[in-house]
Scaffold this motif. Structure first.
Motif, PDB file in Angstrom:
ATOM      1  N   UNK A  61      54.995  73.410   8.969  1.00  0.00           N
ATOM      2  CA  UNK A  61      54.506  72.073   9.267  1.00  0.00           C
ATOM      3  C   UNK A  61      54.318  71.197   8.048  1.00  0.00           C
ATOM      4  N   UNK A  62      54.404  71.788   6.863  1.00  0.00           N
ATOM      5  CA  UNK A  62      54.293  70.982   5.659  1.00  0.00           C
ATOM      6  C   UNK A  62      53.019  70.161   5.609  1.00  0.00           C
ATOM      7  N   UNK A  63      53.140  68.856   5.400  1.00  0.00           N
ATOM      8  CA  UNK A  63      51.959  67.996   5.239  1.00  0.00           C
ATOM      9  C   UNK A  63      51.148  67.818   6.508  1.00  0.00           C
ATOM     10  N   UNK A  64      51.611  68.344   7.633  1.00  0.00           N
ATOM     11  CA  UNK A  64      50.865  68.208   8.879  1.00  0.00           C
ATOM     12  C   UNK A  64      49.941  69.393   9.142  1.00  0.00           C
ATOM     13  N   UNK A  65      49.886  70.346   8.227  1.00  0.00           N
ATOM     14  CA  UNK A  65      49.025  71.510   8.413  1.00  0.00           C
ATOM     15  C   UNK A  65      47.838  71.455   7.457  1.00  0.00           C
ATOM     16  N   UNK A  66      46.776  72.146   7.860  1.00  0.00           N
ATOM     17  CA  UNK A  66      45.552  72.197   7.060  1.00  0.00           C
ATOM     18  C   UNK A  66      45.598  73.432   6.155  1.00  0.00           C
ATOM     19  N   UNK A  67      45.338  73.247   4.885  1.00  0.00           N
ATOM     20  CA  UNK A  67      45.369  74.347   3.931  1.00  0.00           C
ATOM     21  C   UNK A  67      44.314  75.402   4.255  1.00  0.00           C
ATOM     22  N   UNK A  68      43.223  75.001   4.866  1.00  0.00           N
ATOM     23  CA  UNK A  68      42.103  75.915   5.095  1.00  0.00           C
ATOM     24  C   UNK A  68      42.321  76.791   6.321  1.00  0.00           C
ATOM     25  N   UNK A  69      42.603  76.180   7.484  1.00  0.00           N
ATOM     26  CA  UNK A  69      42.774  76.960   8.713  1.00  0.00           C
ATOM     27  C   UNK A  69      44.210  77.350   8.983  1.00  0.00           C
ATOM     28  N   UNK A  70      45.157  76.799   8.200  1.00  0.00           N
ATOM     29  CA  UNK A  70      46.570  77.114   8.344  1.00  0.00           C
ATOM     30  C   UNK A  70      47.137  76.685   9.690  1.00  0.00           C
ATOM     31  N   UNK A  71      46.490  75.748  10.342  1.00  0.00           N
ATOM     32  CA  UNK A  71      46.948  75.243  11.635  1.00  0.00           C
ATOM     33  C   UNK A  71      47.223  73.752  11.532  1.00  0.00           C
ATOM     34  N   UNK A  72      47.747  73.201  12.601  1.00  0.00           N
ATOM     35  CA  UNK A  72      48.019  71.780  12.668  1.00  0.00           C
ATOM     36  C   UNK A  72      46.732  70.986  12.451  1.00  0.00           C
ATOM     37  N   UNK A  73      46.813  69.917  11.692  1.00  0.00           N
ATOM     38  CA  UNK A  73      45.622  69.124  11.382  1.00  0.00           C
ATOM     39  C   UNK A  73      44.952  68.599  12.652  1.00  0.00           C
ATOM     40  N   UNK A  74      43.637  68.640  12.661  1.00  0.00           N
ATOM     41  CA  UNK A  74      42.839  68.138  13.776  1.00  0.00           C
ATOM     42  C   UNK A  74      41.701  67.307  13.200  1.00  0.00           C
ATOM     43  N   UNK A  75      41.568  66.074  13.682  1.00  0.00           N
ATOM     44  CA  UNK A  75      40.614  65.123  13.106  1.00  0.00           C
ATOM     45  C   UNK A  75      40.853  65.044  11.599  1.00  0.00           C
ATOM     46  N   UNK A  76      42.085  64.701  11.242  1.00  0.00           N
ATOM     47  CA  UNK A  76      42.503  64.653   9.839  1.00  0.00           C
ATOM     48  C   UNK A  76      41.527  63.848   8.996  1.00  0.00           C
ATOM     49  N   UNK A  77      41.133  64.428   7.871  1.00  0.00           N
ATOM     50  CA  UNK A  77      40.156  63.783   6.999  1.00  0.00           C
ATOM     51  C   UNK A  77      40.550  64.008   5.540  1.00  0.00           C
ATOM     52  N   UNK A  78      40.187  63.067   4.710  1.00  0.00           N
ATOM     53  CA  UNK A  78      40.455  63.215   3.279  1.00  0.00           C
ATOM     54  C   UNK A  78      39.143  63.209   2.508  1.00  0.00           C
TER      55      UNK A  78
END
Length: 366
Positions: A61-78
């Protein structure tokens, strides 16, 4: 023997069934795509492509995945000021950015990125459509007409895998969101094509996972509703295989667990007994499957534990003894190390219940 995984045909997760259920040892729980057909000579069948160009088979998923949970981003936050992006629930646990180590001054939502994620998910929902593929041309330079296969099963496997990753990383909101989409897809398919064994097994399994999410979030009422609906669909199957039997019995046990902790012991016993009946029937039909015998012992322990709490000591002792006898007579293959550990763990608990002058302990302690 068929795996019984409701998404096994579509999944490509390193040989691991993305739908396989296990019961954890806490909280009263001892147990743990076909390609499209050609449509004319000038048509060609291709695997479905993600509208953003990502590989839908390996789920990179590249930039669409979360580094922490290794899943698709949910409630994307910076996190500010470094602007590295994660799921809100994941990054909220950190004071320093896990990617660069910078101090986190504040966390801001990234609505634009989340919109892309939602479009990415929606892009895997298309069902058999004609499309002109600019990459496929005839010798004369004309475009071939591409017929995309039904990718609903692939989408389901994808969403379930993402949900499991998020759930294991304690990002429960993300897991629940992905599973809810999966359930909506299958409900729509039920309305279109009617009830089938395959669809009932898929929906029953995912509903059970949704129940796990609600339970983890402390919503016992919704968890019970999802587990009950899971039982409803799985019970419709005329001749379920062992994977479905396990999922059905687990859902029944989890309802029993919730009733047990709500101190409704008679209701708990009723659900535990139903699970025991399902597992006994499985052993009759599959007497050489060791895991089924261990499952029966677990159900016997649950029923016996409730009997003890209801004051039926003689019935409880009989149940514990029956479970002990079945486990002591079970001989496992040396390769079944995981099952042997589980057998010994359950056996240790059962034997502890028959020790004189020991304070009774409920099954949740094991």
């Amino acid at each position: 023997m068929s795996s019984g995984c409701p998404f096994s045909k579509a999944a490509n997760a390193g040989g691991v069934c993305p739908m396989k259920f296990t019961e954890n040892r806490d909280s009263h729980q001892l147990e743990n795509g076909d390609k499209g057909k050609k449509d004319g000579e000038d048509s060609v069948a291709l695997s479905p492509k993600c509208p953003f160009g990502y590989d839908s088979q390996s789920f990179k998923l590249g930039p669409l995945s979360c580094l922490i949970c290794q899943a698709l981003l949910f409630e994307s936050s910076k996190c500010m000021p470094c602007s590295h992006k994660f799921c809100k629930a994941c990054i909220s646990r950190f004071k320093d950015c896990p990617l660069c180590g910078a101090d986190i001054d504040k966390i801001e939502p990234d609505m634009e990125l989340q919109e892309i994620v939602e479009r990415f998910i929606e892009g895997h929902a298309r069902i058999k459509r004609s499309h002109v593929n600019t990459d496929q041309k005839e010798e004369g330079g004309e475009h071939k007409n591409v017929i995309y296969a039904d990718v609903s099963m692939e989408r389901g496997a994808f969403l379930v895998q993402q949900a499991m990753r998020a759930f294991h990383a304690q990002n429960i909101g993300s897991a629940k969101s992905r599973l809810s989409i999966c359930v909506e897809d299958m409900r729509e398919q039920l309305e279109r094509s009617g009830s089938t064994s395959e669809l009932c097994s898929q929906l029953g399994a995912v509903l059970g996972m949704l129940g796990d999410c609600c339970r983890a979030m402390g919503d016992a009422g919704s968890a019970t509703s999802y587990y009950e609906e899971s039982v409803e669909f799985l019970s419709k199957l005329p001749a379920p295989d062992l994977e479905v039997v396990h999922t059905l019995s687990v859902s029944l046990n989890k309802i029993g667990d919730l009733k047990y902790y709500d101190e409704d012991l008679r209701a708990a016993r009723s659900y535990y007994s139903r699970s025991l009946d399902v597992r006994r029937n499985a052993v009759k039909n599959n007497p050489n499957v060791s895991s089924q015998i261990v499952d029966v012992a677990v159900s016997l322990a649950k029923v016996a534990d409730v009997d003890r709490n209801l004051g039926n000591e003689d019935m409880a002792i009989d149940g514990f003894k029956e479970a002990i006898k079945s486990l002591e007579s079970l001989t496992l293959d040396p390769k079944e190390t995981g099952l042997e550990q589980r057998r010994l763990s359950v056996l240790e608990f059962l034997q502890s219940q028959l020790v004189e002058d020991q304070n009774p302990a409920n099954v949740s302690s094991v």
